[in-house]
Write an enzyme that holds these catalytic residues in place. Structure first.
Site, mmCIF file in Angstrom:
data_model
loop_
_atom_site.group_PDB
_atom_site.id
_atom_site.type_symbol
_atom_site.label_atom_id
_atom_site.label_comp_id
_atom_site.label_asym_id
_atom_site.label_seq_id
_atom_site.Cartn_x
_atom_site.Cartn_y
_atom_site.Cartn_z
ATOM 1 N N GLU A 196 -0.489 -9.529 -0.639
ATOM 2 C CA GLU A 196 -1.750 -9.720 -0.505
ATOM 3 C C GLU A 196 -1.608 -9.881 -1.847
ATOM 4 O OE1 GLU A 196 -2.474 -6.683 2.062
ATOM 5 O OE2 GLU A 196 -2.719 -8.290 3.215
ATOM 6 N N ALA B 267 1.277 -1.769 0.248
ATOM 7 C CA ALA B 267 0.114 0.186 -0.013
ATOM 8 C C ALA B 267 0.926 1.184 0.037
ATOM 9 C CB ALA B 267 -1.003 -0.312 1.387
ATOM 10 N N GLU C 232 3.870 -5.366 7.886
ATOM 11 C CA GLU C 232 3.080 -3.998 8.472
ATOM 12 C C GLU C 232 3.585 -3.749 9.934
ATOM 13 O OE1 GLU C 232 2.273 -6.225 6.362
ATOM 14 O OE2 GLU C 232 0.766 -5.858 4.671
ATOM 15 N N GLY D 124 0.567 -5.261 0.910
ATOM 16 C CA GLY D 124 -0.500 -5.440 -0.447
ATOM 17 C C GLY D 124 0.179 -5.733 -1.631
HETATM 18 N N1 CO8 Z 1 4.826 3.543 -0.364
HETATM 19 C C1 CO8 Z 1 5.010 4.581 -0.943
HETATM 20 N N2 CO8 Z 1 5.877 4.889 -1.621
HETATM 21 C C2 CO8 Z 1 7.215 3.126 -1.657
HETATM 22 C C3 CO8 Z 1 6.857 2.743 -0.912
HETATM 23 C C4 CO8 Z 1 5.174 2.319 -0.011
HETATM 24 N N3 CO8 Z 1 5.073 1.234 0.177
HETATM 25 N N4 CO8 Z 1 7.689 1.594 -0.852
HETATM 26 C C5 CO8 Z 1 8.159 2.362 -1.277
HETATM 27 N N5 CO8 Z 1 7.924 3.233 -1.918
HETATM 28 C C6 CO8 Z 1 8.698 4.828 -2.229
HETATM 29 C C7 CO8 Z 1 9.975 5.717 -1.530
HETATM 30 O O1 CO8 Z 1 9.512 5.740 -0.931
HETATM 31 C C8 CO8 Z 1 11.231 5.568 -2.654
HETATM 32 O O2 CO8 Z 1 10.223 7.162 -2.862
HETATM 33 P P1 CO8 Z 1 11.451 8.327 -2.606
HETATM 34 O O3 CO8 Z 1 12.195 7.927 -4.071
HETATM 35 O O4 CO8 Z 1 10.266 9.234 -4.128
HETATM 36 O O5 CO8 Z 1 11.828 8.646 -1.703
HETATM 37 C C9 CO8 Z 1 10.762 4.962 -3.615
HETATM 38 O O6 CO8 Z 1 9.841 4.548 -4.215
HETATM 39 C C10 CO8 Z 1 12.404 4.422 -3.612
HETATM 40 O O7 CO8 Z 1 12.320 3.372 -2.725
HETATM 41 P P2 CO8 Z 1 13.435 2.956 -1.921
HETATM 42 O O8 CO8 Z 1 14.301 4.513 -2.058
HETATM 43 O O9 CO8 Z 1 12.725 3.264 -0.838
HETATM 44 O O10 CO8 Z 1 14.390 1.584 -1.956
HETATM 45 P P3 CO8 Z 1 15.393 0.601 -1.838
HETATM 46 O O11 CO8 Z 1 15.835 0.069 -2.409
HETATM 47 O O12 CO8 Z 1 16.111 1.311 -0.296
HETATM 48 O O13 CO8 Z 1 13.961 0.005 -0.464
HETATM 49 C C11 CO8 Z 1 12.236 -1.866 -0.286
HETATM 50 C C12 CO8 Z 1 12.989 -0.316 -1.292
HETATM 51 C C13 CO8 Z 1 12.730 -2.198 1.183
HETATM 52 C C14 CO8 Z 1 10.920 -2.505 -0.543
HETATM 53 C C15 CO8 Z 1 11.429 0.212 0.891
HETATM 54 O O14 CO8 Z 1 11.190 0.811 0.105
HETATM 55 C C16 CO8 Z 1 9.933 -0.181 1.678
HETATM 56 O O15 CO8 Z 1 10.960 -1.142 2.544
HETATM 57 N N6 CO8 Z 1 9.347 0.105 1.175
HETATM 58 C C17 CO8 Z 1 7.783 -0.152 2.328
HETATM 59 C C18 CO8 Z 1 7.138 -1.559 2.051
HETATM 60 C C19 CO8 Z 1 6.117 -1.555 3.271
HETATM 61 O O16 CO8 Z 1 6.445 -1.098 4.278
HETATM 62 N N7 CO8 Z 1 5.226 -2.044 2.704
HETATM 63 C C20 CO8 Z 1 3.874 -2.473 3.392
HETATM 64 C C21 CO8 Z 1 2.727 -1.087 3.258
HETATM 65 S S1 CO8 Z 1 1.822 -1.435 4.011
HETATM 66 C C22 CO8 Z 1 0.622 -2.366 3.569
HETATM 67 O O17 CO8 Z 1 0.579 -2.627 1.899
HETATM 68 C C23 CO8 Z 1 -0.601 -3.022 3.690
HETATM 69 C C24 CO8 Z 1 -1.093 -2.430 4.607
HETATM 70 C C25 CO8 Z 1 -2.660 -2.544 5.375
HETATM 71 C C26 CO8 Z 1 -3.416 -0.860 6.042
HETATM 72 C C27 CO8 Z 1 -4.958 -1.617 5.659
HETATM 73 C C28 CO8 Z 1 -5.794 -0.315 6.152
HETATM 74 C C29 CO8 Z 1 -6.195 1.009 4.880
#
Ligand code: CO8
Length: 257
Positions: free
Chosen positions: A112, A64, A132, A109
Site C-alpha cells: 500500500e 503492518a 490480509e 501495508g
Molecule cells: N509484522 C510483524 N513482524 C513481521 C511481519 C509483519 N507484517 N512480517 C515479518 N515479520 C517478522 C517475523 O515475525 C520474523 O520475526 P522473528 O524472527 O522475530 O520471528 C521476521 O520478521 C522474519 O520473518 P519470517 O521469518 O517470517 O521470514 P520468511 O522469509 O520466512 O517469510 C514473509 C517472509 C513471507 C514476508 C513472512 O514474514 C510473512 O508472511 N509476513 C507477513 C506478511 C503479511 O501478512 N503482511 C500483511 C500484514 S497486515 C497489513 O499490512 C494491513 C493490515 C491493515 C489493518 C488495518 C487496521 C489497523
C-alpha cells in the site's frame, strides 16, 4: 533507528525503512515517523524527488506489524487504519514525485505504501501481495482503493480476495509497477527520476495533480481540472522559457518558477 531520511548528493530525498529484523514491518510508531519524514521533505526546496526503499536484501516492507495489531483494541485499529491512510495520502500532496524502490517483499501495508507513491520500480526478486484475508483482515491503508485504480477492478478483486503473491514480472505486466529494474535498484531509481526531474517542478506538479484527478472525478469535472491546471502551468515562467527555447532552437533553462 527505524527509518532513515537523507539527501543524496544528486538532489533526491531518500527515505529508508530500517527495521530489517522484522522485514521493515510498519508499527504505528514507524507510520508516524514516515508521516513526519514526508512533511519534512515537503519543506526541502533543494530535492527533486523522494525515493523510498527498505533496508536489507529481503524486504521493502512486510506490511503492518501483525504482532502490534493483535494487541490493539478495535477503536485503536480504526485509528490505525486512518493513520496509515492519512500518512500515505500525504505522498499525494507532496509537491515532488515519489518513487518506491521495491527491493523484496511488499506485502499488505508495504504494497500500500508503494502504491501510494507516484511511481514504482522493483527488483526482479520483488514480490507484491495484499494477503490480509489470510489473517482474517482486509487491506486498511488504501489498498482496496489504489490497487483497482492501477490494475483494474477484476484483477484487484482477485489479488485481494485470494491474497496471492504477485511476482515482479507479473506486476510489470499488469501495470502495478512502472518497470522492473535489472542491476542496482538505487541507480535505476535515480536514472528513472532523472528522466523527469530535469523539467520544471511546478509544471510536473500540475501534470501529476491533473492525472490523479482522473481516477476520482467524472470526465467533465476532470476536464475542468485539466483546463485549470494547464492554465496554471502556462502562466509559469518556465512555460515562457520552454516555448521561447523551442523557437530559438536551444535547450530550455527551467528555474522551477
Ligand atoms: N509484522 C510483524 N513482524 C513481521 C511481519 C509483519 N507484517 N512480517 C515479518 N515479520 C517478522 C517475523 O515475525 C520474523 O520475526 P522473528 O524472527 O522475530 O520471528 C521476521 O520478521 C522474519 O520473518 P519470517 O521469518 O517470517 O521470514 P520468511 O522469509 O520466512 O517469510 C514473509 C517472509 C513471507 C514476508 C513472512 O514474514 C510473512 O508472511 N509476513 C507477513 C506478511 C503479511 O501478512 N503482511 C500483511 C500484514 S497486515 C497489513 O499490512 C494491513 C493490515 C491493515 C489493518 C488495518 C487496521 C489497523
Amino acid at each position: 533507528m527505524t527509518i532513515d531520511l537523507t539527501k543524496t548528493e544528486d538532489g533526491y530525498a531518500l527515505l529508508t525503512l530500517n527495521r530489517p529484523e522484522a522485514l521493515n514491518a510498519l508499527s504505528f510508531d514507524i507510520l508516524r515517523r514516515i508521516g513526519a519524514a514526508i512533511d519534512e521533505v515537503a519543506g526541502w526546496r533543494d530535492v527533486r524527488a523522494l525515493l523510498i526503499t527498505g533496508a536489507g536484501d529481503k524486504a521493502f516492507c512486510a506490511g503492518a506489524d501483525i504482532k502490534e495489531l493483535r494487541n490493539r483494541s478495535l477503536t485503536d485499529q480504526k485509528r490505525g487504519a486512518e493513520l496509515g491512510q492519512a500518512v500515505f495520502a500525504r505522498l499525494d500532496r507532496l509537491p515532488i514525485a515519489s518513487v518506491a524502490l521495491v527491493n523484496g517483499y511488499a506485502f499488505g501495508g508495504g504494497a500500500e505504501l508503494a502504491m501510494a507513491c507516484t511511481f514504482r520500480l522493483a527488483s526482479p526478486n520483488a514480490v507484491f501481495g495484499l494477503p490480509e484475508v489470510k489473517l482474517g483482515l482486509i487491506p486498511g491503508y488504501g489498498g482496496t482503493q489504489r490497487l483497482p485504480r492501477l490494475v483494474g477492478e477484476a484483477r484487484a478483486l482477485e489479488i485481494i480476495m485470494t491474497g496471492r503473491n504477485v511476482a515482479a514480472d507479473e506486476a510489470e505486466r499488469i501495470g502495478l509497477i512502472n518497470a522492473m529494474a535489472q542491476g542496482d535498484l538505487m541507480q535505476a531509481g535515480r536514472d528513472f527520476a532523472g528522466r523527469f526531474t530535469r523539467y520544471s517542478l511546478p509544471v510536473l506538479d500540475c501534470a501529476r495533480r491533473a492525472v490523479q484527478r482522473a481516477a476520482d472525478t467524472p470526465l467533465h469535472e476532470g476536464l475542468q481540472t485539466e483546463a485549470d491546471l494547464s492554465t496554471l502551468a502556462y502562466r509559469t515562467r518556465d512555460a515562457e522559457e520552454g516555448m521561447a527555447a523551442f523557437e530559438e532552437k536551444r535547450k530550455p533553462e527551467f528555474r522551477d518558477e
